[in-house]
Design an enzyme around this catalytic site. Structure first.
Site, short mmCIF file in Angstrom:
data_model
loop_
_atom_site.label_atom_id
_atom_site.label_comp_id
_atom_site.label_asym_id
_atom_site.label_seq_id
_atom_site.Cartn_x
_atom_site.Cartn_y
_atom_site.Cartn_z
N HIS A 166 35.63 -75.02 119.45
CA HIS A 166 35.11 -76.29 118.93
C HIS A 166 35.14 -76.19 117.40
O HIS A 166 34.35 -75.46 116.81
CB HIS A 166 33.70 -76.53 119.45
CG HIS A 166 33.63 -76.66 120.93
ND1 HIS A 166 32.53 -76.27 121.67
CD2 HIS A 166 34.54 -77.12 121.83
CE1 HIS A 166 32.75 -76.50 122.95
NE2 HIS A 166 33.96 -77.01 123.07
N GLU A 169 32.18 -76.17 114.81
CA GLU A 169 31.21 -75.07 114.90
C GLU A 169 31.66 -73.95 113.95
O GLU A 169 32.02 -72.86 114.36
CB GLU A 169 31.07 -74.63 116.35
CG GLU A 169 30.50 -75.75 117.22
CD GLU A 169 30.62 -75.52 118.71
OE1 GLU A 169 30.95 -74.38 119.13
OE2 GLU A 169 30.38 -76.48 119.48
N HIS A 259 30.22 -69.69 119.46
CA HIS A 259 30.05 -71.13 119.34
C HIS A 259 28.84 -71.47 118.48
O HIS A 259 28.13 -70.59 117.99
CB HIS A 259 29.86 -71.75 120.73
CG HIS A 259 31.10 -71.83 121.55
ND1 HIS A 259 31.83 -72.99 121.69
CD2 HIS A 259 31.75 -70.89 122.26
CE1 HIS A 259 32.87 -72.76 122.46
NE2 HIS A 259 32.86 -71.49 122.82
N GLU A 335 25.84 -68.43 121.10
CA GLU A 335 25.55 -69.71 120.46
C GLU A 335 24.67 -69.49 119.23
O GLU A 335 23.73 -68.68 119.26
CB GLU A 335 24.82 -70.65 121.43
CG GLU A 335 25.63 -71.03 122.65
CD GLU A 335 26.63 -72.15 122.39
OE1 GLU A 335 26.69 -72.64 121.23
OE2 GLU A 335 27.35 -72.54 123.33
#
Length: 375
Positions: A166, A169, A259, A335
């Protein structure tokens, strides 16, 4: 005041500049997609102006809850980043800041440019034992870079680390800077032992097209790469196709996919929940890894994260679930927040590039605790 986003990673549309210090703006949609959240723009001729910058469509973005408690990132020199006062009323995001320089940049998170990516690749390659592979080309023809640290064979474990599926990010590639700098350091004892026991395949940016275009979530074709792993195609998701092909050649004993999360103000790991083939041994390895990472970095925690997925209900199109099932290995998603960490806040910087780099370094300590037990 003048506003522009005609640069690598830029994203903003001008609605109206009503006064010299007040502008109404909109975040542009991702390419061929309905996703929108990433913004990055420059304001010039702004020194001393008490700017009020309204992002009018913030309430229409992909993750509106992410704006609660959020503060935008600013920089003058594109090297040092800080947070500025930002408020969200449920519909509009408003940035209020008085620049001390003529030009200032505002972004959702600290940008990571294609030029900086090229510098990262070049910097790593001057170190002995690091080599480069061109996996292929993206939808728009950009290079998909792979760094290989160490040599395969002699019973060495195979460790894959990927980032920026992504593109918005950007914290993921900032983390890669810290991880790679330590991994290739000849004087770091943990890195030395990891290189002796494993070979590393590192993709610092899996989505160069989306990164350059200023997308949050997708590549140039509008594909969410982290939903393409079950059946990637050359036309829609060549980035995933090329990485998967190389994984098949090398095998995988460990995979960390990096991410950022828009809403949760924590650093956490999401494992292959819901994948029936995952064995108790793998869950034990993940628990050991997470606890070691928490010891190595107080910025990491294990209490907050995504809700567990029931057995058999995993989304098998995602990197972590696909790799865990296909290779029978330890695979995890790391994350990081766009905001600040509520447990370890830094009110001036928020979650920042340097904190990302430090967490990248800490992941090697965690990996060192499990590397001998990998499949």
């Amino acid at each position: 005041m003048k506003v522009s986003s005609q640069f690598d990673g830029g994203n903003i549309e001008i609605v109206d500049i009503t006064r010299p210090d007040d502008a109404h703006l909109r975040i542009r949609l991702d390419s061929n997609s309905e996703f929108l959240q990433w913004f990055s723009f420059r304001v010039s001729e702004a020194q001393g102006l008490p700017l009020t910058l309204h992002l009018d469509n913030a309430g229409e973005t992909s993750y509106p809850p992410g704006w609660h408690g959020y503060h935008a990132v600013a920089t003058y020199d594109r090297q040092h980043f800080f947070r500025v006062p930002t408020r969200y009323d449920g519909h509009r995001l408003t940035i209020s800041h008085t620049p001390t320089r003529d030009v200032v940049y505002y972004s959702y998170f600290a940008p990571y440019s294609h030029e900086r990516h090229q510098d990262l690749i070049a910097r790593c390659l001057v170190t002995p034992g690091v080599r480069h592979e061109l996996l292929g080309h993206t939808v728009e023809g950009r290079d998909l870079d792979l760094l290989v640290v160490g040599e395969p064979g002699d019973g060495r474990k195979v460790c894959w680390i990927t980032a920026r599926q992504h593109p918005g990010e950007t914290m993921a590639e900032w983390l890669m800077e810290g991880l790679l700098a330590r991994l290739i350091d000849p004087e770091d004892p943990v890195a030395r032992e990891l290189r002796r026991r494993a070979v590393f395949y590192v993709v610092p940016n899996m989505n160069p097209d989306g990164s350059f275009r200023g997308n949050l979530r997708v590549n140039a074709a509008g594909a969410n790469l982290n939903r393409e792993w079950a059946a990637p195609t050359l036309e829609r998701s060549p980035e995933v196709l090329f990485v998967r092909r190389r994984m098949e050649q090398s095998g995988v004993d460990f995979c960390l996919d990096v991410h950022g999360d828009e809403a949760l103000p924590y650093n956490f790991i999401a494992g292959p929940d819901g994948v029936r083939s995952v064995t108790p041994r793998i869950w034990t390895l993940q628990d050991t890894y997470e606890k070691a990472l928490m010891r190595a970095s107080p910025d990491f925690q294990m209490q907050h994260g995504y809700d567990a997925v029931p057995p058999g209900e995993a989304n098998m199109t995602m990197c972590t679930t696909f790799v865990a099932d296909h290779f029978g290995c330890l695979a995890m998603t790391l994350e990081m927040p766009f905001k600040d960490t509520v447990d370890t806040p830094n009110h001036e910087l928020g979650w920042s590039p340097e904190r990302c780099r430090q967490l990248g370094r800490a992941n090697l300590d965690a990996l060192f605790t499990v590397v001998d037990e990998l499949r």
